[in-house]
Write an enzyme that holds these catalytic residues in place. Sequence first.
Site, PDB file in Angstrom:
ATOM      1  N   ALA A  26     -45.478  38.182 -23.840  1.00  0.00           N
ATOM      2  CA  ALA A  26     -45.578  40.121 -24.287  1.00  0.00           C
ATOM      3  C   ALA A  26     -44.180  40.501 -23.943  1.00  0.00           C
ATOM      4  CB  ALA A  26     -46.235  39.810 -22.802  1.00  0.00           C
ATOM      5  N   GLU A  27     -44.180  41.005 -25.141  1.00  0.00           N
ATOM      6  CA  GLU A  27     -42.222  41.133 -25.147  1.00  0.00           C
ATOM      7  C   GLU A  27     -41.977  42.899 -24.780  1.00  0.00           C
ATOM      8  OE1 GLU A  27     -44.654  39.972 -27.291  1.00  0.00           O
ATOM      9  OE2 GLU A  27     -43.702  38.449 -29.139  1.00  0.00           O
TER      10      GLU A  27
ATOM     11  N   PHE B 129     -41.392  39.349 -34.238  1.00  0.00           N
ATOM     12  CA  PHE B 129     -42.675  39.848 -32.882  1.00  0.00           C
ATOM     13  C   PHE B 129     -41.877  40.938 -32.182  1.00  0.00           C
ATOM     14  CE2 PHE B 129     -43.892  35.134 -32.828  1.00  0.00           C
ATOM     15  CZ  PHE B 129     -45.002  35.748 -33.544  1.00  0.00           C
TER      16      PHE B 129
ATOM     17  N   GLU C  40     -39.673  33.938 -24.107  1.00  0.00           N
ATOM     18  CA  GLU C  40     -40.587  33.048 -24.401  1.00  0.00           C
ATOM     19  C   GLU C  40     -40.488  32.025 -24.760  1.00  0.00           C
ATOM     20  OE1 GLU C  40     -42.999  34.800 -27.395  1.00  0.00           O
ATOM     21  OE2 GLU C  40     -43.537  36.679 -26.079  1.00  0.00           O
TER      22      GLU C  40
ATOM     23  N   HIS D 224     -42.672  35.238 -39.889  1.00  0.00           N
ATOM     24  CA  HIS D 224     -41.892  34.283 -39.565  1.00  0.00           C
ATOM     25  C   HIS D 224     -40.725  34.736 -40.091  1.00  0.00           C
ATOM     26  CE1 HIS D 224     -45.564  32.587 -37.038  1.00  0.00           C
ATOM     27  NE2 HIS D 224     -44.746  32.512 -35.913  1.00  0.00           N
TER      28      HIS D 224
ATOM     29  N   PHE E 149     -39.422  35.450 -32.363  1.00  0.00           N
ATOM     30  CA  PHE E 149     -39.135  35.364 -33.618  1.00  0.00           C
ATOM     31  C   PHE E 149     -38.895  36.799 -33.218  1.00  0.00           C
ATOM     32  CE2 PHE E 149     -40.898  31.364 -34.632  1.00  0.00           C
ATOM     33  CZ  PHE E 149     -40.634  30.581 -35.742  1.00  0.00           C
ATOM     34  N   ALA E 150     -37.979  37.374 -34.734  1.00  0.00           N
ATOM     35  CA  ALA E 150     -37.734  38.864 -34.448  1.00  0.00           C
ATOM     36  C   ALA E 150     -38.822  39.513 -35.008  1.00  0.00           C
ATOM     37  CB  ALA E 150     -36.355  38.558 -36.067  1.00  0.00           C
TER      38      ALA E 150
HETATM   39  C1  LIG Z   1     -46.947  39.323 -29.888  1.00  0.00           C
HETATM   40  C2  LIG Z   1     -46.695  37.282 -30.152  1.00  0.00           C
HETATM   41  N1  LIG Z   1     -45.902  36.784 -29.639  1.00  0.00           N
HETATM   42  C3  LIG Z   1     -44.678  35.173 -29.811  1.00  0.00           C
HETATM   43  C4  LIG Z   1     -45.980  34.141 -30.295  1.00  0.00           C
HETATM   44  C5  LIG Z   1     -45.188  33.490 -30.778  1.00  0.00           C
HETATM   45  N2  LIG Z   1     -46.001  32.521 -30.617  1.00  0.00           N
HETATM   46  C6  LIG Z   1     -47.249  31.983 -30.914  1.00  0.00           C
HETATM   47  S1  LIG Z   1     -48.123  30.930 -30.489  1.00  0.00           S
HETATM   48  C7  LIG Z   1     -47.519  30.852 -29.083  1.00  0.00           C
HETATM   49  C8  LIG Z   1     -48.210  30.719 -27.377  1.00  0.00           C
HETATM   50  C9  LIG Z   1     -49.793  30.988 -27.401  1.00  0.00           C
HETATM   51  O1  LIG Z   1     -50.369  30.484 -26.241  1.00  0.00           O
HETATM   52  P1  LIG Z   1     -51.709  31.144 -26.199  1.00  0.00           P
HETATM   53  O2  LIG Z   1     -52.250  32.511 -26.539  1.00  0.00           O
HETATM   54  O3  LIG Z   1     -52.418  30.209 -24.633  1.00  0.00           O
HETATM   55  O4  LIG Z   1     -52.721  30.113 -27.860  1.00  0.00           O
HETATM   56  P2  LIG Z   1     -52.556  28.589 -27.746  1.00  0.00           P
HETATM   57  O5  LIG Z   1     -51.362  28.675 -29.207  1.00  0.00           O
HETATM   58  O6  LIG Z   1     -52.326  27.495 -26.291  1.00  0.00           O
HETATM   59  O7  LIG Z   1     -54.010  28.563 -28.236  1.00  0.00           O
HETATM   60  C10 LIG Z   1     -46.404  31.893 -29.075  1.00  0.00           C
HETATM   61  C11 LIG Z   1     -45.634  32.305 -28.167  1.00  0.00           C
HETATM   62  C12 LIG Z   1     -46.943  35.129 -30.528  1.00  0.00           C
HETATM   63  N3  LIG Z   1     -47.306  33.748 -32.450  1.00  0.00           N
HETATM   64  N4  LIG Z   1     -46.819  36.614 -30.950  1.00  0.00           N
END
Ligand SMILES: Cc1ncc(C[n+]2csc(CCOP(=O)(O)OP(=O)(O)O)c2C)c(N)n1
Lengths: 347, 347, 325, 325
Positions: free
Chosen positions: C59-60, C86, C29, C127, C83-84
């Site tokens: 999507a891990e 996830f 990501e 985190h 982050f680890a």
């Molecule tokens: C399962 C998971 N993988 C990675 C992350 C790291 N992460 C935090 S917010 C984010 C983007 C989220 O995008 P979206 O769902 O569109 O929500 P937004 O932050 O735009 O409100 C990511 C990749 C996470 N929180 N959860």
Amino acid sequence: MAVREAEPVSSLQEVHDAGLDREDLLGIYRNLLTTRGIEERGHILYKQGKIPGSFYTGRGNEASAVGVATAMGPHDVGTPLQRAMGVHVTRGLEPWRIFAQYMGRADGPTRGRDGNVHIGDANLGLYAMVSHLPAMLPVAVGMALAFRIREEKRVAIAWCGEGASARGDAHEGMNLAGVRKLPVIFWIDNNQWAYSTPSHLEYAVEHLADRAAAYGFEGVVVDGTDVLAVYREAKRAIEKAREGGGPTLIESVTLRMEGHAVHDDAFYVPRELFEEWARRDPIERFRAWLRDHAEMTDAEEDEITSGVKRLLNESLQRAEESPLPDPGTLVAAVYAQPEELDTPHHK
Amino acid sequence: MAVREAEPVSSLQEVHDAGLDREDLLGIYRNLLTTRGIEERGHILYKQGKIPGSFYTGRGNEASAVGVATAMGPHDVGTPLQRAMGVHVTRGLEPWRIFAQYMGRADGPTRGRDGNVHIGDANLGLYAMVSHLPAMLPVAVGMALAFRIREEKRVAIAWCGEGASARGDAHEGMNLAGVRKLPVIFWIDNNQWAYSTPSHLEYAVEHLADRAAAYGFEGVVVDGTDVLAVYREAKRAIEKAREGGGPTLIESVTLRMEGHAVHDDAFYVPRELFEEWARRDPIERFRAWLRDHAEMTDAEEDEITSGVKRLLNESLQRAEESPLPDPGTLVAAVYAQPEELDTPHHK
Amino acid sequence: MPEKTYLQAISDGLREEMRRDQRVFVLGEDVGVYGGAFKVTLGFQEEFGPWRVIDMPLAETAILAGATGAALMGMRPVAEMQFADFVSCGWDHLVTVAAKQHFRAGTPIPIVVRLPSGGGFSGGPFHSQNPESSFAHIPGLKVVCPSTPADAKGLLLSAIEDPNPVLFCEHKHLYRRIKGDVPEERYTVPFGEARMHRHGEDVTVITWGAMVYTADEAAQRLAQEDDLSVEILDLRTIIPWDREAVLDSVRRCSKVLVLHEDTRTGGFGGEIAATIAEEAFEHLDGPVRRMAAPDSPVPFAPNLEKAFIPQVDDVVRALRELAAY
Amino acid sequence: MPEKTYLQAISDGLREEMRRDQRVFVLGEDVGVYGGAFKVTLGFQEEFGPWRVIDMPLAETAILAGATGAALMGMRPVAEMQFADFVSCGWDHLVTVAAKQHFRAGTPIPIVVRLPSGGGFSGGPFHSQNPESSFAHIPGLKVVCPSTPADAKGLLLSAIEDPNPVLFCEHKHLYRRIKGDVPEERYTVPFGEARMHRHGEDVTVITWGAMVYTADEAAQRLAQEDDLSVEILDLRTIIPWDREAVLDSVRRCSKVLVLHEDTRTGGFGGEIAATIAEEAFEHLDGPVRRMAAPDSPVPFAPNLEKAFIPQVDDVVRALRELAAY
Ligand SMILES: Cc1ncc(C[n+]2csc(CCOP(=O)(O)OP(=O)(O)O)c2C)c(N)n1
Ligand SMILES: Cc1ncc(C[n+]2csc(CCOP(=O)(O)OP(=O)(O)O)c2C)c(N)n1
Ligand SMILES: [Mg+2]
Ligand SMILES: [Mg+2]
């Protein structure tokens, strides 16, 4: 994008157009018979107490499996599931090794370490399933990703049951494939039951092929008992993917003609449903088609039937001679050694 | 089922029909201002070094959050996410506790054990998010399942970002909700970016609301900067669910007006996009609407603005007085005690 | 030899390997335009293009299974978890498919999963986690936890070369804090060989990751204040782990503290302590002590987190007790 | 007191609790019409209807998160995994949401996850695993592994009463093989109290689940053939586990074998052995021995599986060695 419901195949010409000659057709028939024959003999082995654990078959699904495997190119790959024995047969896995696998012998593809239909010969482009459904679906997407990265004209086929389509893995894999327009076909064998659970408790959409629209690609419903329609739809989707047209979801509709596994008498499936689908038996259906449209002779039919019988009998014997696996190899088998990467697959 | 794109709200009458009187409208305005004010003050606290870790806000998403929370009934529940501060505000979480949470103090809803917007007061029907997105979505579906089992007329709201819709949890939750026609609303805050990733790399369908069809329920797209349209669509979906009509997926479209978090300057978002959406600022938009359609007076506006300012200043002070959490309570907090089940929620 | 941060060593090692080997590619990501949440792949997409530095959907399982599928087709994927923590979302893929595929099917799965791990900066419960103990229990996976910039690069290259799934735990708290000499040329650090971080005679500390530095500070203090000679063994790799080096050190010092940042119960420290108790029993002059985080999620507030993660003072206290035993 | 199989005790206990408490309901794959893959809930749907015995889609996260959501709304869900192995598909939900929710948000999550576990009948790598060690490392979860019919019922009722997520590991190989007296009335067996399965004086075996019976056979043989007095402590619950009973037994016998069916490295046996080495060091007359499955997936072929799961002969051999130490 609306779901397309595929027409049945009705003429030899149509089949020729899709790339099959008469020899191919007889070969398909042979593969269908071999597939069913393997599983029927599996039942006998099971009753003889020679198969440890449980025993799973794909009766009713032979045409779906053989049809799609026939449409695959030599360098295409896939991750077939428990009802798709015909894929292994069509791509050339020798039946004696399947019997050896059933019985947990050293010559089974997993050398007794895994069982049932958890097989796949990587040299044939097939990768062994795990029980957890449909965990190999996103793996097939990853294979397609490699083809895309290297710009190879190869296609991956990801199998899934209609029940397993409820799992997150199906979603993550299909979504990624749609986003990146990867050369992968999602092959959903919809046999109407997931163990004892009917489809309306698994999903609330009319056709699972409708899901394709949610991922930006095409969905097709095909009658999984019509091996030629299966072939035609698979071929079209595979060639489309090969040419950069992205994924297709094909829902192949059949009925699981036995219990979930050998211990299950499927009391929960209405008897009339079994009767109805028995009349649509894919092998009988194709046999009749071959007689009607391809003039299969008695002699040809006998030759195929007896050839299959001979093959399977010899295979059984050879499998029974296969030794038990060596317990001393257990721990050493866990990790791969560097030299194992020096294969065509890991070039 | 085709996706419905919701019309903007243009008249006071329309709003009255949807169940809001003038007091409600001014209350919504107050909640919008409070929401933004909390996050603006959060930025100041962060710059002052008073917020540990990182800092996340929902600028641009205030109307989406306040609108849906206004539509929820008193016994409805939900699992709001990081951009939905307005939900907590609207349902009555006191701002000083939010500031205490930001700063990791003992009076934050998580008592310093968790941070950021990982909050939710169960007494207000809100359940704290986890970082893993969208892991609380299927939990909300489980809440709806409980309502269905007990035949209660309550509704659960499950929040999701457009990025997080790619995860398997979203699929499993939505599929279950569709199969069992559960009283749950899937609220997708589509702010066009997932961290630095634009939507076309997250999904390949035109509207995420299209996904609803794959699960057998209705999908709606609403302009997330129009608080009244948000309210109207949320209300309609919630009441439909309450009456047994099953789930609705609502895609609320906005733009994330800041970086993913405070450390991110969002260099990857085209400046013009920010400018375009700044012109559609949800608060300014609603203020103008109130002046045009509800004759909000200068005096009323001043009263609200200064009231919010006063509240937030007092809240900040109170939060700063909140003690540091007691390290001695760490391990004891891990497991619940039996008497904790004697609450209204676990009746 | 240039001095680099731990993060730079990882970034440079990965970039060089991608230049050298077309099969190596990165997926995760925000790894592309953004260069990853920690900027490990900053500039990679410009250099290698969008099909070798792939911004994946959130999507891990798609990321990890995608890596496995590509590996089966001959690629050498390096997947990044943002982050680890996830990686829990891809747990099933790793333990069910990746870990067992070679045993069952004989097909190697040469994937690397980069895991920005660990706490120390108020990342909170989601985190800050250290995943190595959970994965160490799954046969078929390898688990790596470098503590120095040089090891980070050398172990990363070994991980990419390895024909098995490797979980590469990068400690976030070392990323920019720790600097060290890193050879310019390509080199690998073998798995299963501990690094003698500090020689000593009185008591041994077995540890890895960020705790190496905590132990080091404690050892320096004890050398000065107590004239105590503390040996520190940095495991570097958890699976496989260097039993011989551990047992050798314990046999020499006869007293041992096993130290890790992850929580205590069921943590990998138990495996090490149990092995010592079984195989070096006759050489022990005191109980095998473990120090680890208490059994709770990682707390957010700085004062809570400090109480949670083992601190220099805690290690000093434990070593004094052991020495006095 | 009627004699029941282990499976019947679980089934009856669950049914009685559902009769007594309207909040208790069952959800899982094929639990309704089919009565579950092992028929634990046979007849339940007829009695309680389709909304208290819910056939779920094939989706473990939906099942487990669904249970958590319902629990937050005051229900007492009992979720069934068709096989324990499939819980890996819901790992993230359990470790990320269920385990941490009380710590973070203060809301209890009273769910029970029934896990038909263990091998011994050629289930292969995906139908034979023992998940207790993996979950034991996650603070916030409780983990239960009954070995007798009476404990199975009493611990199941404790699990349902407990305000925390409880992983209830039912050993499949005990389901129909093991019978015992089970009180008709409602009773609970408390968590964290080991069961003295067999008193002894020379050497202690700490174990749980199906291994209790393996240890028992070994103990009987050693009593006869070697006049050796073996004590067997059945932990019954892994989290929390009865440290006092373990340490007490070790202090009395001074020699100890920790035995489990799950694989060795990182298995919970390490935690127990390490604890003993730390807290009963002075009482030990020999190394703390562990016996467990080797570090590989569970093999399918019967002869391989026999080599994998610790057998009576193996235990006899280990205990003889210990006794001779
Ligand atoms: C399962 C998971 N993988 C990675 C992350 C790291 N992460 C935090 S917010 C984010 C983007 C989220 O995008 P979206 O769902 O569109 O929500 P937004 O932050 O735009 O409100 C990511 C990749 C996470 N929180 N959860
Ligand atoms: C993740 C997971 N959960 C549960 C199971 C147990 N199980 C095996 S097959 C099956 C039903 C599968 O249904 P479907 O996907 O329709 O495939 P079919 O067996 O009908 O071919 C179930 C629930 C499993 N294999 N994987
Ligand atoms: Mg099916
Ligand atoms: Mg977004």
